[in-house]
Design a protein around this motif. Structure first.
Motif, PDB file in Angstrom:
ATOM      1  N   GLY A   1      -3.783   2.471  -6.879  1.00  0.00           N
ATOM      2  CA  GLY A   1      -3.491   2.873  -5.578  1.00  0.00           C
ATOM      3  C   GLY A   1      -1.882   3.474  -5.765  1.00  0.00           C
ATOM      4  N   PHE A   2      -1.452   4.001  -7.024  1.00  0.00           N
ATOM      5  CA  PHE A   2      -0.203   4.514  -7.050  1.00  0.00           C
ATOM      6  C   PHE A   2       0.090   5.673  -6.372  1.00  0.00           C
ATOM      7  N   THR A   3       1.189   5.809  -5.470  1.00  0.00           N
ATOM      8  CA  THR A   3       1.441   6.913  -4.733  1.00  0.00           C
ATOM      9  C   THR A   3       3.258   7.117  -4.715  1.00  0.00           C
ATOM     10  N   ASP A   4       3.459   8.085  -4.319  1.00  0.00           N
ATOM     11  CA  ASP A   4       4.938   8.564  -4.242  1.00  0.00           C
ATOM     12  C   ASP A   4       5.769   7.949  -5.582  1.00  0.00           C
ATOM     13  N   ASN A   5       4.913   8.239  -6.457  1.00  0.00           N
ATOM     14  CA  ASN A   5       5.662   7.790  -7.979  1.00  0.00           C
ATOM     15  C   ASN A   5       5.908   6.277  -8.050  1.00  0.00           C
ATOM     16  N   GLY A   6       5.067   5.615  -7.446  1.00  0.00           N
ATOM     17  CA  GLY A   6       5.407   4.065  -7.439  1.00  0.00           C
ATOM     18  C   GLY A   6       4.268   3.136  -6.840  1.00  0.00           C
ATOM     19  N   LEU A   7       4.272   2.126  -7.419  1.00  0.00           N
ATOM     20  CA  LEU A   7       3.266   1.137  -6.834  1.00  0.00           C
ATOM     21  C   LEU A   7       3.965   0.096  -6.173  1.00  0.00           C
ATOM     22  N   PHE A   8       3.462   0.025  -4.936  1.00  0.00           N
ATOM     23  CA  PHE A   8       3.863  -1.188  -3.748  1.00  0.00           C
ATOM     24  C   PHE A   8       3.054  -1.907  -3.165  1.00  0.00           C
ATOM     25  N   ILE A   9       3.290  -2.778  -2.197  1.00  0.00           N
ATOM     26  CA  ILE A   9       2.208  -3.667  -1.591  1.00  0.00           C
ATOM     27  C   ILE A   9       1.480  -2.643  -0.644  1.00  0.00           C
ATOM     28  N   ALA A  10       2.258  -1.689   0.190  1.00  0.00           N
ATOM     29  CA  ALA A  10       1.393  -0.867   1.130  1.00  0.00           C
ATOM     30  C   ALA A  10       0.360   0.124   0.169  1.00  0.00           C
TER      31      ALA A  10
END
Length: 542
Positions: free
Chosen positions: A61-70
């Protein structure tokens, strides 16, 4: 009689009203014809009771150069699991990050930065908007415990999924991946494939395995010293091993092929002709630049290389200047030509240098422009080059001043993409892209063959991204394309998808599963809806 008359009139009025109501009802029925109820959802021959996903960053679910809860909440496997739950699917666990900042730390030391956000004109680091943050996800201090149904490992190449110790912190950073460290738990030397097969999945997805085998080379501008393309034979062995392991106990599944990198905005958002004559920092210098390059162009012509001539337009956008290592290196010939020219010392003096500096300047010009040309539409400038073009290359500036060139003149001759050719790491040359295309085609042939042999559903991600990058692709009421920021499909990093993009990908999986296993997610109305998923996340999301 009067009373009878009123009764008749009343009956006529009622009759007319009844006719009018019938007409309205008839029109309403025509505009809203009755619809047959949707069929009940069926899983067909698939068993979704224990679903496991394996793959690189798209899986996570990596997005916007990061992985985070959302982003994890909107990963395509999590979206799929929600749909599978309606057809007998079980629970789906993910290795949750600690917050919505993104980024990773190791023992309190940051190893990757927080996510990108939209800064009004383009992507910017989160911290440039909200100020410094503490990265809370620490691969030493707070790893979650598995097992995990989502085994998405950002950055993993095909052979990494079968590599023991890839998730062992003792091997980090040389031979371990921090995202793999987060999922191995008490079995640090277990392979990612073993973590998947130990759960005895009834259904699996394996997406974009092989994507990073070419992407690392591509994002490095085709610089093999930084990252290399995986040999197709090595990929074939790894992919066969992964699918053999996942299907060993009869599990069914779905796989994807690999897209061409040229369809991603990371490689097409920055135009090759990025030099705008209306830019006050560039436009007024064009006559002077053309005068300087005019001297260099005479040498190119004398050497039979007129196509290398560098000319900037005063009325239209001009191509940037790049270094092309596929060109014959004519540095020595250029140096000899400059030194042999009786007018070259006068040119050197026009730069504010003494005529005695002619040999030095000849050497500098030859070394700088021996493998140089202006870019063309076949060259793919990487996204980070946007922040480099027009800036002074500090290393070359230091070299020039250390060679005795005055600082003011050194600064003029060290401007990236104008007087200093863009290095290979910023540009994917046609020859380098051809290597990538050849590898992708070989990988995809393997994927297609293995999917067919094992009766797996195949999602053509290559075709999806190609369509999105040319005409756009419809998702409900939205035309999704690969334009950076505003296309809706690809996130701010130019490579990974938005949440809505992952929803589109989930639907592509469901449709392929329907076709292969006889389920009816689409016909029963169980596809994801575009409007339920965002295309960007607020900087305030923490």
């Amino acid at each position: 009689m009067k009373q009878l008359k009123y009764i008749v009139l009343s009956l006529l009025t009622l009759g007319m009203m009844a006719c009018e109501n019938e007409l309205v009802d008839d029109l309403r029925d025509r505009n809203n014809p009755p619809t047959d109820p949707l069929p009940d959802l069926t899983a067909g021959s698939a068993d979704f009771s224990n679903y496991v996903s394996i793959g690189p960053s798209f899986t996570a679910g990596f997005t916007d150069n990061g992985l985070f809860i959302a982003s994890q909440e909107n990963s395509f496997p999590n979206i799929l699991a929600g749909k599978f739950a309606n057809a007998g699917g079980g629970s789906f666990t993910q290795p949750w990050m600690s917050d919505n900042f993104g980024g990773l730390a190791a023992g309190g030391t940051r190893i990757t930065d927080p996510r990108l956000v939209f800064g009004g004109a383009g992507p910017v680091p989160l911290e440039s908007v909200i100020g410094p943050v503490t990265v809370g996800t620490d691969i030493v201090l707070n790893n979650p415990s598995g097992p995990f149904n989502n085994l998405g490992i950002p950055g993993a190449k095909s052979f990494h999924f079968i590599a023991p110790g890839y998730g062992n912190f003792a091997n980090f950073p040389a031979a371990a991946n921090p995202y793999a460290v987060r999922v191995t738990g008490n079995t640090p030397n277990a392979t990612i494939l073993e973590l998947a097969t130990d759960q005895n999945p009834s259904f699996f997805t394996a997406d974009l395995i092989g994507g990073n085998d070419v992407l690392g080379y591509a994002t490095a501008g085709g610089d093999a010293n930084i990252n290399q393309i995986t040999d197709p034979a090595i990929f074939e062995g790894a992919f066969n091993a992964i699918i053999a392991g996942l299907t060993a106990n009869g599990a069914k599944g779905a796989v994807t092929n690999i897209p061409y990198v040229s369809s991603l905005p990371y490689f097409n958002a920055v135009p090759f002709d990025a030099l705008d004559p209306t830019n006050p920092a560039f436009g007024p210098l064009i006559p002077t630049l053309n005068g300087i390059f005019g001297q260099i162009n005479l040498v190119y012509q004398a050497l039979g290389q007129p196509e290398r001539s560098i000319v900037f337009s005063e009325t239209a956008a001009s191509p940037v200047v790049i270094r092309d290592e596929s060109l014959a290196d004519v540095s020595a010939q250029m140096i000899a030509a400059f030194n042999a020219s009786p007018t070259f010392p006068l040119f050197v003096q026009s730069l504010g240098l003494p005529a005695a500096a002619a040999p030095l300047v000849a050497n500098l010009l030859g070394a700088t422009y021996g493998q140089t040309r202006q870019a063309n539409s076949e060259d793919l400038l990487t996204l980070p080059s946007a922040s480099v073009i027009g800036t002074v290359n500090s290393d070359f500036f230091a070299f020039l001043t250390g060679s005795g060139i005055p600082a003011a003149l050194a600064g003029q001759f060290a401007v990236e993409g104008i007087t200093y050719p863009l290095d290979d790491r910023w540009v994917l040359l046609p020859s380098e892209n051809a290597e990538i295309v050849a590898a992708v085609d070989a990988y995809n042939a393997t994927i297609s063959s293995v999917a067919s042999t094992n009766g797996l559903a195949l999602v053509d991600v290559n075709a999806i991204l190609t369509e999105a990058s040319t005409t756009g692709i419809m998702f409900d009421d939205y035309n999704m394309n690969t334009d950076l920021v505003f296309g809706g499909l690809v996130s701010l990093d130019g490579v990974h998808l938005t949440a809505r993009g992952y929803a589109l990908m989930a639907n592509s999986f469901l449709q392929a599963i329907d076709s292969t296993y006889g389920s009816n997610f689409e016909a029963s109305g169980n596809l994801a809806r575009a409007g339920d998923f965002p295309t960007n996340f607020s900087p305030l999301l923490q």
